[in-house]
Design a protein around this motif. Sequence first.
Motif, PDB file in Angstrom:
ATOM      1  N   GLN A  61       0.913  -1.166  -0.137  1.00 57.27           N
ATOM      2  CA  GLN A  61      -0.052   0.011  -0.160  1.00 57.27           C
ATOM      3  C   GLN A  61       0.817   1.358   0.001  1.00 57.27           C
ATOM      4  N   ASP A  63       3.952   1.425  -1.132  1.00 53.46           N
ATOM      5  CA  ASP A  63       4.524   1.485  -2.612  1.00 53.46           C
ATOM      6  C   ASP A  63       3.546   1.897  -3.587  1.00 53.46           C
ATOM      7  N   THR A  64       2.341   1.682  -3.552  1.00 52.36           N
ATOM      8  CA  THR A  64       1.053   2.309  -4.413  1.00 52.36           C
ATOM      9  C   THR A  64       0.930   3.753  -4.264  1.00 52.36           C
ATOM     10  N   TYR A  65       0.968   4.084  -3.067  1.00 56.22           N
ATOM     11  CA  TYR A  65       0.917   5.357  -2.660  1.00 56.22           C
ATOM     12  C   TYR A  65       2.060   6.246  -3.293  1.00 56.22           C
ATOM     13  N   ARG A  81      -3.554   7.472  -4.766  1.00 59.58           N
ATOM     14  CA  ARG A  81      -3.257   7.737  -3.105  1.00 59.58           C
ATOM     15  C   ARG A  81      -4.398   7.319  -2.573  1.00 59.58           C
ATOM     16  N   GLY A  84      -3.713   3.679  -2.269  1.00 59.75           N
ATOM     17  CA  GLY A  84      -2.412   3.274  -1.329  1.00 59.75           C
ATOM     18  C   GLY A  84      -2.646   3.736   0.268  1.00 59.75           C
ATOM     19  N   GLN A  85      -1.575   4.031   0.736  1.00 57.83           N
ATOM     20  CA  GLN A  85      -1.464   4.456   2.273  1.00 57.83           C
ATOM     21  C   GLN A  85      -0.350   5.271   2.416  1.00 57.83           C
ATOM     22  N   PHE A 685      -4.742  -4.061  -0.516  1.00 56.39           N
ATOM     23  CA  PHE A 685      -5.056  -2.584  -0.561  1.00 56.39           C
ATOM     24  C   PHE A 685      -6.436  -2.342  -1.233  1.00 56.39           C
TER      25      PHE A 685
END
Length: 778
Positions: A61, A63-65, A81, A84-85, A685
């Motif tokens: 999460q 890394d996604t953000y 965003r 993600g986190q 996520f």
Amino acid sequence: MMVAGAALWGCNATRFVPEGEYLLDKTSVVVEGDRSVSSEDLLNYLRQSPNHKVLGFWKLQLDTYNLSGSDSTKWYNRWVRRMGQPPVIFSQPLTDASARQLELAMINKGYLEAEVEVDTILNPGRKRAEVVYKVTTGEPHIISSVSYEIADTAVARIIHADSAVMSITPGDKFDRDLLDAERTGIARRLRDKGYYAFTKEYVTFYADTAENSHAVDLTLVVRPPRRGPQENQTGVALPAEALNEHDLYRIRDVVFVTDTRGRTTPAEIRSLHLDTVAYRGVKVLYGPDRYLTPEALEEKCYITPGSLYKAARVERTYESLARLGILKSINIEMVPTGSTGPDGERELDAYIFLSRNKKQSVTFDVEGTNSEGDLGFGLGATYQHRNLARGSQLLTARLRMNYESLSGNLNGLINDRYTEYAGEVGITFPKFEFPFAPRRVRQRFNVSTEFALSFNYQERPEYTRIIAGGAWKYKWVNTTNTRRHEFDILDLNYVYLPERTNDFLDAIAPDNPLLRYSYEDHFIMSMGYRYYHTNKRIASATMKRYVLQPVVYTIRASVETAGNLLYAGSKLFGQKKSGDVYKVFGTQYSQFVKAEVDYGITRNINPRHALAFHVGFGIGFPYGNSRVLPFEKRFYAGGANSVRGWGARTLGPGSYNSHNSVAYFINQCGDISLDLSLEYRAKLFWVLEGAGFIDAGNIWTIHDYENQPGGLFRFSTFWKEIAMAYGIGLRLDFNYFLLRLDLGVKAYNPASGQERWPIIHPNWKRDTAFHFSVGYPF
């Protein structure tokens, strides 16, 4: 290359960490002293935790953000965003607060001398921080004795009489959570014996400890009620000894309000001047729509005028009224009248506020299927009337049509498709319906009664079949919906095959006339019982979301028996056999017993990780007028909720090789079923959830049928015929429902003549199966 990419991605974890700040990379709790204290449990008290890790190492999460750009005004960056986190920034105040919370938690658990030390490791070069909380438990304080100080003698008698259910005994740890639970339990028991105004705040515990001792002398104190000086609410002077006595409450009036018009208090309701109908001691206030009869409401009410207040009766009334589908909301309010009865108890009026649901509704559903390239679709419609005769009787009518194309060689078949038309109509009464049953019996059993008729027309490549049925059943559940019962007092099914291929019966049972019965006309009259039990708790009736529990289990069990009454009648009236069997209306009837049990348990490691296990077993045994179970009552293996390396109905029985049969679908059913599954579930996520699973199981036959070679169950060899599969899954969890996509792969195939260990020599086309379904497999 994938590992290198993940490493480069991970190096960018601090992309959005401001200068001079630190990413909270890791937190841990180390417990020294009493080993019974779990460091995992103490992690729940921390005010700040690192970003979540998938599979224990990958901060997906975060890394996604970090894939988003720095411009937060662009829609793409905002969308990424949200999925993600953001990075968790190390906070010293939150760290200090976490230490205080840990120390307080240990004190509440009875470790009054516990100490918490914090070790913070900062890495300026990598902009990361690690926090270690060291908890030294010390010796726990132990309850050595329990005494009582209760001035109200009537309350004292009740508490002492219930001492067997007290949760606190000498030898227990001085756990404040247990003390609070005991206060709640005492208040609940007293409210169930007429003490409406009694709350847990009246119950206090005093602890006495000696210096340098860990023994605690506990005193339970019940404080007197809150009153004005020397008088009660009516202004009448009370004797000094009466000031310590808590008041008993008695029900004066029970009033149903069926039309609130947005009003919420009894005074506002009285201003509406609604029509009042009295029935069996209760009053019903009606607006223009008299959608429920007074009889229907009074029968569901367990609050009786003139009786002492009992919280259990209020809860049972809630439960009983909730079974009326016409009701949208229910609210029971107890209103003190300020007066007293002839025995000195205070009086309450019970107002039951109701609001109506929609009377009628129509729903439609559409689905698509793809079975190895054969496309299909399903259409369905459901009509419901929730208040057929002003007693919340539920009328349900369903229509459904399914179609699936059929490819390949169709020579010799009568249908070039799978087609099904189904209809069902049923009516459910929200009470126990039985001929000549007295009212007190109907009210005692909080049961709904269902009558239903069904019709199903099926076209298959080898045959056309019609199934008609009727049912009379009872259903009941407990207040928390954790236990459900269903009793089929009568279930009728008539199976008629008006058309089939010339060699259909010879193909499925060339040398076994007993098996032919499953695909010939037959009649089933059965009786059955199903039970469901779980410890899963719902957080609230409005949200319908479940509370996260460390361990959640579910038990399902059922038993069904058929043909016994008909067989007894045939014997009693001296009916002659037709061939080797008895018949009714010219059709052979089935006689069998069938039982199933299913157990599932889920261990929630934390809010994001869980391990689930499932075992299911079933057996059916024909006897008397039957030598084989009807086809629709037999078990099958494979599919989305079984051994997922196989498609539905493509596994077993035993070591049977379906590739050698032209009627493999018909042959792949059995009398004994075994299913085992182990599944790891992880929140990824957004709404995405991943899973890895291992499945095992198969089906077997009780008799050795010629058309199912290798299908017979034998104790000495059945374990060699347990198929195994493994796979991964992806789920979309929307809280109210879950969509599931699983990829299953064969690991061990017991079918004779096929690759025994596909896990060693895998073949993608031969050894995999995709499954799309709704809900968890167990």
